[in-house]
Motif scaffolding. Structure first.
Motif, PDB file in Angstrom:
ATOM      1  N   UNK A 101     -21.649   5.723  -9.375  1.00 31.17           N
ATOM      2  CA  UNK A 101     -20.411   4.962  -9.514  1.00 31.17           C
ATOM      3  C   UNK A 101     -20.661   3.468  -9.314  1.00 31.17           C
ATOM      4  N   UNK A 102     -21.507   3.155  -8.340  1.00 34.57           N
ATOM      5  CA  UNK A 102     -21.842   1.753  -8.071  1.00 34.57           C
ATOM      6  C   UNK A 102     -22.604   1.145  -9.253  1.00 34.57           C
ATOM      7  N   UNK A 103     -23.606   1.869  -9.757  1.00 35.34           N
ATOM      8  CA  UNK A 103     -24.364   1.373 -10.910  1.00 35.34           C
ATOM      9  C   UNK A 103     -23.451   1.154 -12.110  1.00 35.34           C
ATOM     10  N   UNK A 104     -22.556   2.105 -12.335  1.00 33.09           N
ATOM     11  CA  UNK A 104     -21.662   2.005 -13.472  1.00 33.09           C
ATOM     12  C   UNK A 104     -20.732   0.803 -13.347  1.00 33.09           C
ATOM     13  N   UNK A 105     -20.148   0.633 -12.169  1.00 31.04           N
ATOM     14  CA  UNK A 105     -19.203  -0.469 -11.980  1.00 31.04           C
ATOM     15  C   UNK A 105     -19.890  -1.829 -12.071  1.00 31.04           C
ATOM     16  N   UNK A 106     -21.050  -1.956 -11.437  1.00 32.07           N
ATOM     17  CA  UNK A 106     -21.742  -3.247 -11.469  1.00 32.07           C
ATOM     18  C   UNK A 106     -22.216  -3.591 -12.872  1.00 32.07           C
ATOM     19  N   UNK A 107     -22.745  -2.621 -13.602  1.00 30.07           N
ATOM     20  CA  UNK A 107     -23.187  -2.914 -14.964  1.00 30.07           C
ATOM     21  C   UNK A 107     -22.004  -3.298 -15.848  1.00 30.07           C
ATOM     22  N   UNK A 108     -20.862  -2.687 -15.587  1.00 40.59           N
ATOM     23  CA  UNK A 108     -19.661  -3.015 -16.359  1.00 40.59           C
ATOM     24  C   UNK A 108     -19.160  -4.414 -16.038  1.00 40.59           C
ATOM     25  N   UNK A 109     -19.071  -4.746 -14.757  1.00 43.06           N
ATOM     26  CA  UNK A 109     -18.494  -6.038 -14.365  1.00 43.06           C
ATOM     27  C   UNK A 109     -19.445  -7.202 -14.636  1.00 43.06           C
ATOM     28  N   UNK A 110     -20.748  -6.973 -14.562  1.00 43.00           N
ATOM     29  CA  UNK A 110     -21.702  -8.053 -14.796  1.00 43.00           C
ATOM     30  C   UNK A 110     -22.141  -8.156 -16.241  1.00 43.00           C
ATOM     31  N   UNK A 111     -21.903  -7.088 -17.030  1.00 42.05           N
ATOM     32  CA  UNK A 111     -22.361  -7.091 -18.415  1.00 42.05           C
ATOM     33  C   UNK A 111     -23.836  -6.802 -18.566  1.00 42.05           C
ATOM     34  N   UNK A 112     -24.484  -6.344 -17.503  1.00 40.64           N
ATOM     35  CA  UNK A 112     -25.913  -6.030 -17.569  1.00 40.64           C
ATOM     36  C   UNK A 112     -26.132  -4.720 -18.319  1.00 40.64           C
ATOM     37  N   UNK A 113     -27.163  -4.688 -19.148  1.00 40.77           N
ATOM     38  CA  UNK A 113     -27.598  -3.418 -19.727  1.00 40.77           C
ATOM     39  C   UNK A 113     -28.242  -2.587 -18.626  1.00 40.77           C
ATOM     40  N   UNK A 114     -28.196  -1.263 -18.785  1.00 40.05           N
ATOM     41  CA  UNK A 114     -28.695  -0.366 -17.754  1.00 40.05           C
ATOM     42  C   UNK A 114     -29.535   0.726 -18.401  1.00 40.05           C
ATOM     43  N   UNK A 115     -30.780   0.862 -17.941  1.00 43.91           N
ATOM     44  CA  UNK A 115     -31.664   1.924 -18.401  1.00 43.91           C
ATOM     45  C   UNK A 115     -32.088   2.715 -17.178  1.00 43.91           C
ATOM     46  N   UNK A 116     -31.770   4.009 -17.165  1.00 43.09           N
ATOM     47  CA  UNK A 116     -32.019   4.867 -16.009  1.00 43.09           C
ATOM     48  C   UNK A 116     -32.913   6.026 -16.415  1.00 43.09           C
ATOM     49  N   UNK A 117     -34.049   6.182 -15.755  1.00 42.73           N
ATOM     50  CA  UNK A 117     -34.892   7.360 -15.944  1.00 42.73           C
ATOM     51  C   UNK A 117     -34.401   8.450 -15.003  1.00 42.73           C
ATOM     52  N   UNK A 118     -34.254   9.662 -15.531  1.00 38.20           N
ATOM     53  CA  UNK A 118     -33.720  10.750 -14.718  1.00 38.20           C
ATOM     54  C   UNK A 118     -34.104  12.089 -15.329  1.00 38.20           C
ATOM     55  N   UNK A 119     -34.107  13.116 -14.501  1.00 37.56           N
ATOM     56  CA  UNK A 119     -34.247  14.487 -14.993  1.00 37.56           C
ATOM     57  C   UNK A 119     -32.923  15.239 -14.876  1.00 37.56           C
ATOM     58  N   UNK A 120     -31.896  14.564 -14.390  1.00 39.87           N
ATOM     59  CA  UNK A 120     -30.609  15.175 -14.087  1.00 39.87           C
ATOM     60  C   UNK A 120     -29.607  14.878 -15.204  1.00 39.87           C
TER      61      UNK A 120
END
Length: 223
Positions: free
Chosen positions: A174-193
């Protein structure tokens, strides 16, 4: 989620191969992978498939003993924030949190307070504490704060929720989503989930045996 398809990619890998210097063994092959401004992507694949190597290729910083061929284009003065698998890996174990945030990012107290508040932390309460006095979820939020304090255009996170329980995982996403939305930063997340991708509403990047392929976006999958 706002995406700007008309803008040039922040990073674009074309015909990229990551190979060992000594034996020339191919560890990663990327035919074509653009990362657009304000986009979100989930890099998914089994352990050992090459997810972390792909993140390294996107940053342009490869481990010792390997090199990259092909083309990596990046926008000028591209700032990249990084969130590690364990928040403890992002901080000095003996230095109080507030001092670390100032020393590493150069941000003033007002900016640090603002970003910490965005991740649900209070500077006054946590600023004097050392990492050992924080929970795993709190440390991961500190690591996210470090990544975003530099106002990056791109934030890369390597399995940021794998060491967390379910509740802490959801809070971190939720924090990653909100910060990327409010700052306009692109987000790349490696995950197995798969839930990470679902909660971030991210486009899929598949990695299997070192082969990278860009999956369909959410709208195309739903069609």
């Amino acid at each position: 989620m706002s995406v700007h398809p008309a803008s040039p990619p922040l990073v674009h890998l074309q015909g990229v191969e990551v190979v060992t210097r000594r034996t020339r063994q191919t560890l990663l092959s990327v035919p074509d992978l653009p990362i657009a401004p304000a986009s979100r992507a989930a890099v998914m694949g089994p352990s050992g498939a090459g997810k972390s190597m792909l993140l390294s290729a996107l940053t342009g910083r490869l481990p010792a003993g390997v090199e990259m061929t092909g083309l990596r284009r990046a926008t000028s003065d591209l700032r990249i924030g990084f969130v590690p698998q364990r928040g403890a890996d992002a901080v000095h174990p003996l230095m109080p949190i507030a001092r670390q945030l100032r020393a590493v990012t150069g941000a003033d107290a007002a900016r640090i307070r603002q970003v910490l508040a965005a991740v649900g932390l209070d500077l006054q309460l946590l600023g004097r504490r050392r990492p050992a006095e924080l929970s795993g979820g709190q440390l991961q939020r500190v690591a996210i704060s470090l990544a975003f304090l530099g106002s990056p255009a791109l934030v890369i996170a390597d399995e940021p929720t794998s060491a967390l329980d379910g509740a802490s995982r959801d809070e971190t996403l939720a924090v990653l989503s909100e910060l990327s939305e409010t700052t306009g930063s692109a987000l790349v997340v490696a995950t197995h989930d798969p839930q990470v991708r679902d909660r971030l509403d991210a486009q899929l990047i598949r990695v299997a045996s070192g082969q990278v392929a860009l999956g369909l976006d959410r709208e195309a999958e739903a069609a």
